[in-house]
Design a protein around this motif. Structure first.
Motif, mmCIF file in Angstrom:
data_model
loop_
_atom_site.group_PDB
_atom_site.id
_atom_site.type_symbol
_atom_site.label_atom_id
_atom_site.label_comp_id
_atom_site.label_asym_id
_atom_site.label_seq_id
_atom_site.Cartn_x
_atom_site.Cartn_y
_atom_site.Cartn_z
ATOM 1 N N PHE A 46 30.023 12.310 -39.324
ATOM 2 C CA PHE A 46 29.415 13.633 -39.105
ATOM 3 C C PHE A 46 30.297 14.567 -38.275
ATOM 4 N N PHE A 47 30.817 14.047 -37.180
ATOM 5 C CA PHE A 47 31.618 14.894 -36.300
ATOM 6 C C PHE A 47 33.113 14.791 -36.608
ATOM 7 N N LEU B 25 18.468 8.447 -33.716
ATOM 8 C CA LEU B 25 18.186 9.406 -32.646
ATOM 9 C C LEU B 25 16.995 10.252 -33.066
ATOM 10 N N ILE C 81 25.910 13.201 -26.990
ATOM 11 C CA ILE C 81 26.890 12.688 -27.953
ATOM 12 C C ILE C 81 28.285 13.004 -27.428
ATOM 13 N N PHE D 228 18.033 15.582 -31.696
ATOM 14 C CA PHE D 228 19.230 15.435 -32.535
ATOM 15 C C PHE D 228 18.903 15.628 -34.007
ATOM 16 N N ARG D 229 19.637 16.474 -34.675
ATOM 17 C CA ARG D 229 19.455 16.678 -36.108
ATOM 18 C C ARG D 229 20.816 16.644 -36.796
ATOM 19 N N LEU E 62 26.913 7.467 -27.630
ATOM 20 C CA LEU E 62 25.928 8.012 -26.701
ATOM 21 C C LEU E 62 26.485 7.916 -25.289
ATOM 22 N N SER F 74 23.608 20.364 -33.501
ATOM 23 C CA SER F 74 23.232 18.987 -33.843
ATOM 24 C C SER F 74 22.532 18.316 -32.664
ATOM 25 N N GLU F 75 22.809 18.819 -31.469
ATOM 26 C CA GLU F 75 22.156 18.319 -30.252
ATOM 27 C C GLU F 75 21.645 19.528 -29.493
#
Lengths: 466, 466
Positions: free
Chosen positions: B201-202, A208, B165, A233-234, B208, A245-246
């Protein structure tokens, strides 16, 4: 009978004594002993509610109307009249109230009329826009978004959608999310036991995008004035009040322009946007003034008029050194400014947003243009109180030879950037651009401390539930 | 001397005989034996070029100016005069021409002045906006984008950024891209040898988004009139001229509205946008008329005025049956319409865009509202010639009981949709919305056959190189 919004009623689009139909939700319901219910009703079209006067002559008065709780949806048929009450200008004399949707188990309704903590609201991203607070933030967010687009459209900047899925790290560093359709429980490997991305959806490693800048430069080198505005996105492990993050980023890129043009353009764009909000979202700002930030309006008025202060990075270091606020050894040339340094500069020293220019080359990305001193780059960061950086930009290195040296300096493979190098091979032009963190700017405007509360459905590390 | 754009020159913003500075690129350069060069120059601000007259009295005439090839960047200082030539109204009498960037190895410049195939252009997404063709498409794309936003802003629809996301499949099916920061070569497993997404990460499986609709409904149930407009991702194995893996979608959601409101709203929105393009992008349309689609302007004028044709799904089937164009057994009630069927209806039978309503429940998504016949849903698809569906919408099931039955019918776990169900528990309202495929609509407007050519950096299966 016309169907009207509450915004229509409060902007004098509807004549007194007109018969109207209004559709929305109950904010508050109080029934008097004399057989009258006073229902405050909202529909989200504006901050205002409208008071509905319902009398016990209505057929469903005792069975339904007096039982209405906060959040119930109703359709009201009635007449618009001037109010005798002190709290509102207009009210509706109801002829009929139709109950559309009740609130099941009203005492456990997460958006009941009691005061909720901001953390409680975050757990209910899907319901919190029903509150005055997130309703106002949403309308201001919408205003800011349109103000930025309008500013650029009026100046003949063309909107370009830069790609989200990418193979390239535009910043030459930073954490990216991988995008894949591979079966995780059975990842295909090649002969060297490495993951074989040829089997993946795009036949290559995909991520991303952390910035649309490089693709945007391709369009700036064709259409001259362009911008993109979309999600970024990071995958950074930063759980702070300033990181998502978004998030949405506005990126603007102009051919034949330099650092000074960038400063002028970004200042006028941000001031235009704040003026737009002051004009179009005044009622929402008044609410935030009462509940969140007493100085919000004067602060925004000052921001929209006063010239931004521009200082050299070197000056910033020297101010910090003289301040005696930080241990002497902790402040030195070529250091990265931390949030505490940025906040000292904008909140204590200047007490106003500032632009720092000409950062040391080592602190900034590969694509930034070196100044003649060979030590600094032609870059700018705009810092605001509480939040720090909201906008960063630079001139871009347009000479292929210099760019290739920068790739080496940053240990980046120049072949991966073949198309970016093409822009320098074929009719290169000096150009410059900036990126604005939309949520951070919105956070500054509204006075909301945490960017999680100005994003509808925030995504942060280990955390999204809706 | 003012710096002006070529668009300024052609919109009469600059007075004849003014001294001006123009910055841009060479489209064409022809030098006469009498010592004059005629340089066609573009800057992307509009379709037009401006002709520069450079005489051999200029200091760098023989050394630089006559050698300028297509794509070189220059800055021209000169006077705006009326042209004696037949092909242009204005030209510039050059006092000075500064060469900014040459084209290295001009004979291999991928955008040289010869005619290139559309496939050749696709290989150079970063350079193709320099061509007349992609330049025009880009400006029309920008116009369409702003038209849609302006239409909705003026009608007090609020823009909401729905999350990209997500953990949820909004359509209840369809292929999604996974988003992850896990190490693919060493995926963490739990005790049952399944992938342990708690380490991701989450802290959960993430994808997506294939549509922002469900999140948008949360805001429609708070602010009444909302829309989102952003990138959407589908990991479908469809390598056709109508599919992109990443594309932009406009989604509009309105509380207290029904199928008929949807039809009215979408018709007026699309017609408004086409009118906007006809007015603002006329020169680019004239170019497309010459090169791509002789009927483009009359086609768009008809689209912008004539009422859309609305037919029932059942009628569509009966028309197809009667047509004798398809094997008799291949047409039956409850079948999914294929592109060839859609194209027959719009191109041969009606010869105009049509809206098909009330599809069989089995063909559509779980959230669509059942009609009273219990067999069809209150849905609409807008079909246009060549492309088929560009817009689809429906009423949403607002009763919790019915929605839960639909979850069962589609074998979806209702607990995953807990927050979507909340919208029905608390003050539910009838609501409806639609999604517009931006690139498909743009493809229809421009007459460009493949959506890959109306997207700046298209992403499709096994294919993105820039």
């Amino acid at each position: 009978m016309d169907i009207v919004s509450i915004s229509d009623l409060h902007s004098n689009k509807v004549k007194i004594n007109s018969s109207v139909i209004i559709k929305g939700w109950v904010r508050h319901n109080r029934s008097s002993k004399s057989g009258i219910s006073f229902i405050d009703m909202y529909d989200g079209s504006c901050f205002h509610t409208i008071q509905i006067i319902a009398r016990n002559i209505l057929v469903n008065y005792y069975q339904e109307i007096i039982k209405l709780t906060v959040g119930c949806s109703i359709v009201v048929y009635g007449k618009l009249i001037e109010s005798l009450g002190r709290n509102q200008v207009y009210e509706i004399n109801a002829k009929k109230i139709q109950i559309v949707g009740l609130v099941k188990d009203a005492s456990n309704y997460p958006m009941s009329s009691k005061n909720h903590t901001i953390k409680h609201l975050r757990k209910h991203s899907h319901l919190r826009p029903r509150t005055n607070f997130i309703g106002s933030i949403s309308r201001i967010r919408n205003g800011l978004f349109h103000a930025l687009h309008k500013f650029l459209f009026d100046r003949e900047y063309y909107w370009i959608s830069t790609p989200i899925i990418t193979g390239l790290n535009s910043e030459g560093g930073g954490e990216m999310f991988r995008v894949s359709t591979l079966d995780f429980s059975n990842v295909p490997k090649n002969n060297f036991s490495n993951v074989n991305f040829e089997h993946d959806f795009f036949g290559r490693e995909s991520f991303l995008s952390v910035s649309g800048q490089l693709s945007l430069e391709a369009y700036a080198c064709s259409l001259s004035k362009v911008y993109s505005f979309g999600p970024i996105f990071r995958a950074e492990n930063s759980n702070t009040s300033r990181h998502l993050s978004e998030f949405w980023m506005l990126e603007v890129e102009t051919a034949f322009s330099n650092l000074n043009d960038l400063i002028v353009l970004s200042e006028s764009m941000l001031q235009y946007s704040v003026n737009f909000i002051l004009e179009k979202c005044s009622v929402d700002l008044e609410f935030l003034k009462k509940t969140l930030d007493l100085n919000i309006i004067s602060r925004l008025q000052e921001f929209s008029k006063r010239k931004f202060i521009v200082i050299e990075y070197k000056e910033a270091i020297s101010i910090l050194k003289k301040s005696n606020e930080f241990p002497n050894k902790s402040i030195f040339l070529n250091m990265n400014l931390l949030l505490e340094h940025e906040r000292y500069l904008v909140e204590k020293h200047f007490n106003f947003p500032i632009i720092i220019i000409n950062y040391p080359r080592s602190l900034k990305a590969f694509y930034m243009k070196l100044n003649k001193d060979n030590e600094t780059v032609a870059a700018m960061d705009l810092l605001v109180p509480k939040i720090g950086e909201i906008l960063g930009g630079s001139e871009r290195e347009e000479e292929l030879k210099n760019l290739d040296e920068r790739f080496s300096e940053f240990s980046l493979k120049k072949d991966s950037y073949w198309w970016y190098r093409d822009l320098r091979k074929y009719g290169t032009v000096p150009h410059a651009g900036f990126g604005l963190g939309f949520e951070r700017f919105l956070s500054y405007i509204t006075g909301v401390k945490n960017v999680k509360d100005v994003s509808p459905f925030p995504r942060t590390i280990k955390n999204f539930n809706i």
